[in-house]
Design a protein around this motif. Sequence first.
Motif, PDB file in Angstrom:
ATOM      1  N   PRO A 258       0.820  -1.213   0.000  1.00 35.23           N
ATOM      2  CA  PRO A 258       0.000   0.000   0.000  1.00 35.23           C
ATOM      3  C   PRO A 258       0.851   1.257   0.000  1.00 35.23           C
ATOM      4  CG  PRO A 258       0.039  -0.981   2.179  1.00 35.23           C
ATOM      5  CD  PRO A 258       0.757  -1.929   1.280  1.00 35.23           C
ATOM      6  N   GLN A 259       0.319   2.296  -0.609  1.00 30.18           N
ATOM      7  CA  GLN A 259       1.032   3.565  -0.660  1.00 30.18           C
ATOM      8  C   GLN A 259       0.051   4.709  -0.868  1.00 30.18           C
ATOM      9  OE1 GLN A 259       3.605   3.507  -4.300  1.00 30.18           O
ATOM     10  NE2 GLN A 259       2.750   1.452  -4.409  1.00 30.18           N
ATOM     11  N   THR A 260       0.512   5.907  -0.604  1.00 31.57           N
ATOM     12  CA  THR A 260      -0.309   7.102  -0.737  1.00 31.57           C
ATOM     13  C   THR A 260       0.101   7.864  -1.988  1.00 31.57           C
ATOM     14  OG1 THR A 260      -0.544   7.228   1.659  1.00 31.57           O
ATOM     15  CG2 THR A 260      -1.027   9.237   0.416  1.00 31.57           C
ATOM     16  N   VAL A 261      -0.884   8.280  -2.779  1.00 31.65           N
ATOM     17  CA  VAL A 261      -0.621   9.090  -3.968  1.00 31.65           C
ATOM     18  C   VAL A 261      -0.259  10.494  -3.480  1.00 31.65           C
ATOM     19  CG1 VAL A 261      -1.618  10.035  -6.090  1.00 31.65           C
ATOM     20  CG2 VAL A 261      -2.279   7.738  -5.325  1.00 31.65           C
ATOM     21  N   PRO A 262       0.839  11.054  -3.950  1.00 28.20           N
ATOM     22  CA  PRO A 262       1.199  12.418  -3.534  1.00 28.20           C
ATOM     23  C   PRO A 262       0.065  13.402  -3.858  1.00 28.20           C
ATOM     24  CG  PRO A 262       3.023  11.406  -4.724  1.00 28.20           C
ATOM     25  CD  PRO A 262       1.833  10.492  -4.874  1.00 28.20           C
ATOM     26  N   ASP A 263      -0.150  14.369  -2.980  1.00 28.76           N
ATOM     27  CA  ASP A 263      -1.244  15.328  -3.145  1.00 28.76           C
ATOM     28  C   ASP A 263      -1.251  15.967  -4.534  1.00 28.76           C
ATOM     29  OD1 ASP A 263      -2.047  14.837  -0.545  1.00 28.76           O
ATOM     30  OD2 ASP A 263      -1.120  16.655   0.266  1.00 28.76           O
ATOM     31  N   GLU A 264      -0.072  16.331  -5.040  1.00 31.89           N
ATOM     32  CA  GLU A 264      -0.014  17.029  -6.324  1.00 31.89           C
ATOM     33  C   GLU A 264      -0.370  16.132  -7.512  1.00 31.89           C
ATOM     34  OE1 GLU A 264       4.166  15.568  -5.396  1.00 31.89           O
ATOM     35  OE2 GLU A 264       2.567  16.542  -4.264  1.00 31.89           O
ATOM     36  N   LYS A 265      -0.466  14.825  -7.290  1.00 30.47           N
ATOM     37  CA  LYS A 265      -0.822  13.896  -8.367  1.00 30.47           C
ATOM     38  C   LYS A 265      -2.193  13.256  -8.154  1.00 30.47           C
ATOM     39  CE  LYS A 265       3.930  13.105  -9.460  1.00 30.47           C
ATOM     40  NZ  LYS A 265       5.033  12.242  -9.636  1.00 30.47           N
ATOM     41  N   ALA A 266      -2.832  13.552  -7.036  1.00 27.27           N
ATOM     42  CA  ALA A 266      -4.075  12.873  -6.668  1.00 27.27           C
ATOM     43  C   ALA A 266      -5.216  13.134  -7.651  1.00 27.27           C
ATOM     44  CB  ALA A 266      -4.492  13.262  -5.251  1.00 27.27           C
ATOM     45  N   VAL A 267      -5.429  14.378  -8.055  1.00 31.02           N
ATOM     46  CA  VAL A 267      -6.523  14.677  -8.982  1.00 31.02           C
ATOM     47  C   VAL A 267      -6.291  13.970 -10.316  1.00 31.02           C
ATOM     48  CG1 VAL A 267      -7.695  16.484 -10.310  1.00 31.02           C
ATOM     49  CG2 VAL A 267      -7.226  16.827  -7.881  1.00 31.02           C
TER      50      VAL A 267
END
Length: 130
Positions: free
Chosen positions: A110-119
Motif C-alpha cells: 500500500p502507498q499514498t498518492v502524492p497530493d499534487e498527483k491525486a486529482v
Amino acid sequence: MIKVHVLQVSATLPEGVARLRRYVAAGRTGGEDWQSVKKAGTGDIAVWYEAGSQVYTAWGWVSGPSMHIGPGEPFGPYRSPVAGLQWLPARVDREAVREASGFKGGHQGPQTVPDEKAVGFLVAVGLLPR
C-alpha cells in the motif's frame, strides 16, 4: 485534506482476488479489513491495484482509522476498514495511469498518492470527469 491510497491485491493469489470480490459484493471490507498505510484516515479514498495483472480494479473510502496489528503479520502491520467498496467503471492499466497522472507507484504494498498527483490519478482511474 482527503488522501488517496493505493491498496493491493495479488492476481497470482486466487484467495486474495476472491476476498476482494466478496468485499465488493458486500460493499465493504470484512472484519479483518485490508492492508493499508499507517496514516490512512476516515474519508480517505482507497483504490485497489491488482499486482500481476497491472490494473486498477476497485475503490471505496476508508471508514475508520488505520489499526496497527503488529509486525509479524505477513501483509504488513496496518489495516483499515473500507466502505462503499465497488468496482471502478473499467479496469485501468497501470501504465495509462502513470502517463496520465505521473503517479508511478514504485513499490509493492500500500502507498499514498502524492497530493499534487491525486486529482490526475482520480481522473485516470475514472473517478473524476476528464
